[in-house]
Structure formats: C-alpha cells, structure tokens
Design an enzyme around this catalytic site. Structure first.
Site, PDB file in Angstrom:
ATOM      1  NE  ARG A   1       4.240   3.516   6.693  1.00 59.53           N
ATOM      2  CZ  ARG A   1       3.557   3.443   7.830  1.00 59.53           C
ATOM      3  NH1 ARG A   1       2.249   3.603   7.806  1.00 59.53           N
ATOM      4  NH2 ARG A   1       4.140   3.171   8.953  1.00 59.53           N
TER       5      ARG A   1
ATOM      6  CB  THR B   1       6.075  12.051   3.641  1.00 59.22           C
ATOM      7  OG1 THR B   1       6.427  10.852   2.924  1.00 59.22           O
ATOM      8  CG2 THR B   1       7.186  13.080   3.487  1.00 59.22           C
TER       9      THR B   1
ATOM     10  CG  ASP C   1       8.767  -2.604   9.616  1.00 62.95           C
ATOM     11  OD1 ASP C   1       9.006  -1.425   9.345  1.00 62.95           O
ATOM     12  OD2 ASP C   1       8.759  -3.521   8.750  1.00 62.95           O
TER      13      ASP C   1
HETATM   14  C1  PRP Z   1       4.713  -1.682   5.123  1.00 62.50           C
HETATM   15  C2  PRP Z   1       3.638  -2.680   4.771  1.00 62.50           C
HETATM   16  C3  PRP Z   1       2.837  -1.929   3.745  1.00 62.50           C
HETATM   17  C4  PRP Z   1       2.900  -0.519   4.256  1.00 62.50           C
HETATM   18  C5  PRP Z   1       1.616  -0.220   4.961  1.00 62.50           C
HETATM   19  O1  PRP Z   1       5.710  -1.664   4.168  1.00 62.50           O
HETATM   20  O2  PRP Z   1       4.151  -3.898   4.295  1.00 62.50           O
HETATM   21  O3  PRP Z   1       3.351  -2.008   2.428  1.00 62.50           O
HETATM   22  O4  PRP Z   1       3.985  -0.454   5.189  1.00 62.50           O
HETATM   23  O5  PRP Z   1       1.567   1.110   5.338  1.00 62.50           O
HETATM   24  P1  PRP Z   1       0.534   2.132   4.680  1.00 62.50           P
HETATM   25  O6  PRP Z   1      -0.799   1.454   4.645  1.00 62.50           O
HETATM   26  O7  PRP Z   1       0.566   3.276   5.650  1.00 62.50           O
HETATM   27  O8  PRP Z   1       1.030   2.501   3.333  1.00 62.50           O
HETATM   28  P2  PRP Z   1       7.032  -0.796   4.307  1.00 62.50           P
HETATM   29  O9  PRP Z   1       6.816   0.549   3.710  1.00 62.50           O
HETATM   30  O10 PRP Z   1       7.502  -0.835   5.724  1.00 62.50           O
HETATM   31  O11 PRP Z   1       8.034  -1.529   3.342  1.00 62.50           O
HETATM   32  P3  PRP Z   1       8.682  -2.990   3.410  1.00 62.50           P
HETATM   33  O12 PRP Z   1       7.614  -3.969   2.996  1.00 62.50           O
HETATM   34  O13 PRP Z   1       9.777  -2.895   2.408  1.00 62.50           O
HETATM   35  O14 PRP Z   1       9.179  -3.235   4.809  1.00 62.50           O
HETATM   36  N1  URA Z   2       3.801  -1.072   8.197  1.00 65.75           N
HETATM   37  C1  URA Z   2       4.084  -2.091   9.050  1.00 65.75           C
HETATM   38  O1  URA Z   2       4.876  -2.976   8.735  1.00 65.75           O
HETATM   39  N2  URA Z   2       3.456  -2.104  10.239  1.00 65.75           N
HETATM   40  C2  URA Z   2       2.583  -1.170  10.625  1.00 65.75           C
HETATM   41  O2  URA Z   2       2.041  -1.256  11.738  1.00 65.75           O
HETATM   42  C3  URA Z   2       2.310  -0.126   9.727  1.00 65.75           C
HETATM   43  C4  URA Z   2       2.931  -0.097   8.521  1.00 65.75           C
END
Ligand code: PRP
Ligand code: URA
Length: 209
Positions: A104, A108, A200
């Site tokens: 993500r 944005t 996170d």
């Molecule tokens: C986190 C999580 C989801 C996403 C959720 O991943 O594991 O994939 O955010 O957010 P959303 O519903 O607003 O799209 P992240 O983008 O942090 O990536 P990562 O798993 O590589 O840490």
């Molecule tokens: N992605 C995460 O890992 N945690 C949150 O709370 C939202 C998005």
C-alpha cells in the site's frame, strides 16, 4: 451483499488480544498469527462437500465420509499474508498456493502490485485469499479483481482484523465474496491504520520498521 463471518471463538479472541499488545515481539506474534489462521480455517472450510467411500476398519467394512476432492488454492497477499497462509495450509495441506505481491503506497493508500504467481489451473480452483489486515480494502479488492480477471470464480477472503470501511469496500466491489474475520474494529485513522488494530502487520511479523 457478500456475507461476513465473524469468527470470535474464545481461543481466537484471547490470541488476538496478545497480538494487539504492542509489547508482543515478532516470534510470539508470528506463532499466534499462524495459530489464529489455523483456527479460522476450521470455519472457512465448513462448507467443503463430502462424499461417501467404503473403508475397511480392523473390525468391519464401513461407509465413511471424506472431503470430495475440492480443488483449493490459498493465496496470501504479500507479505503479511504469508504466515496466515501457513496456518491455513496446516488444515488443507493438499491445497496449492499462489502469491500476490501488493503493498500500500503510504501517501495515496493505493495498492501497488509487484509480484504474482498463481497455480496454472486456477480456473478450476476455489481461492482462499488471506491477509491479516483489511483496512481501506484497497489491497483485498485489487487482489480479488486480479483473480477474477484470470477466471477464478469461488473466492473467500480471510482476514484477522477488519475496519468497517474495508468490509464495505470489498462488499461493494465483490458482493459474491464471503469475508471471514476474527474482529471488526472501530474505524481507520487519517493514515489508513485500523483503530485500535495491531499496528503494521508486516512490520510486526517480520521485525521490520
Ligand atoms: C498491509 C496489509 C494489507 C494492507 C491493508 O500491507 O497486510 O495488505 O496493508 O491495507 P488496505 O486494506 O488499506 O489496502 P502493506 O501494504 O503494509 O504491505 P506489507 O504486507 O508488505 O507490509
Ligand atoms: N496495514 C496494516 O498492517 N495495519 C493497518 O492497521 C492498516 C493497514
């Protein structure tokens, strides 16, 4: 509207409280995420069809029920979905695994795709998409879009913690997708983090920042 299953078994709630705690370190966090996913898999697979076969017990011949060869693929959204996928695969080890890499964009909040590898016969398989966090719903919606464009029909989405906003977005875009969650939290903050959430998920699983 797609059905939302809240799987709030006491064991799941207990383990979820530990991973929400900011003092829980990556080792325990990973172990518990995997365990919760295994417990959730019990409900996610509840509608698997059975067939009757004849077996021989040490005493007699018997008719017994076995899972009727349903073809499944577990698809973690990288990277945080990986550990959950391991937990689900424990109960359905014959499933294949696909991977969709999305992160993500922190500014944005839009999902950015960077990797995809799926089973070749994905049109014949039901997909279980896994990601611990359903926040804005952008990542889950994009992953499901992606699978549907390639011809997948039966899709379930399994997340640990969801914000109401994320559930609404997936339901709107994909009303046919059943959503399984262990908790529905209050809302998102201004940075798209779930409140109270667990922070996170990827960073806490892998000890990054
Ligand atoms: C986190 C999580 C989801 C996403 C959720 O991943 O594991 O994939 O955010 O957010 P959303 O519903 O607003 O799209 P992240 O983008 O942090 O990536 P990562 O798993 O590589 O840490
Ligand atoms: N992605 C995460 O890992 N945690 C949150 O709370 C939202 C998005």
């Amino acid at each position: 509207m797609g059905c939302v299953h809240l799987i709030d078994h006491p064991l799941i709630q207990h383990k979820l409280s530990i991973i929400r705690d900011a003092t829980t370190g990556p080792k325990e966090f990973r172990e518990l995420v995997e365990e919760i996913a295994t417990l959730m898999a019990y409900e996610v697979t509840r509608d698997f069809p059975l067939e009757e076969v004849e077996i021989q017990t040490p005493i007699a011949t018997a008719k017994a029920k076995v899972i009727a060869g349903k073809k499944i693929a577990v698809v973690p959204i990288l990277r945080a979905g990986l550990v959950m996928a391991d937990g689900i695969m424990k109960l359905i080890p014959a499933a294949k695994m696909g991977h969709i890499g999305l992160y993500r964009d922190p500014n944005t909040l839009q999902p950015v795709e960077y990797y995809c590898k799926l089973p070749a016969d994905l049109q014949e398989r039901d997909m279980i998409v896994v990601d611990p966090m359903l926040a804005t719903g952008g990542s889950a919606t994009a992953a499901i879009d992606f699978l549907k464009k390639r011809g997948t029909k039966g899709i379930k989405l399994v997340c640990l913690i969801a914000a109401p906003e994320g559930i609404a977005r997936v339901q709107q875009a994909h009303p046919d997708v059943e959503i399984f969650v262990a908790a529905i939290d209050e809302r998102l903050d201004d940075h798209g983090y779930i409140i109270p959430g667990l922070g996170d998920a990827g960073d806490r699983l892998f000890g990054t920042k």
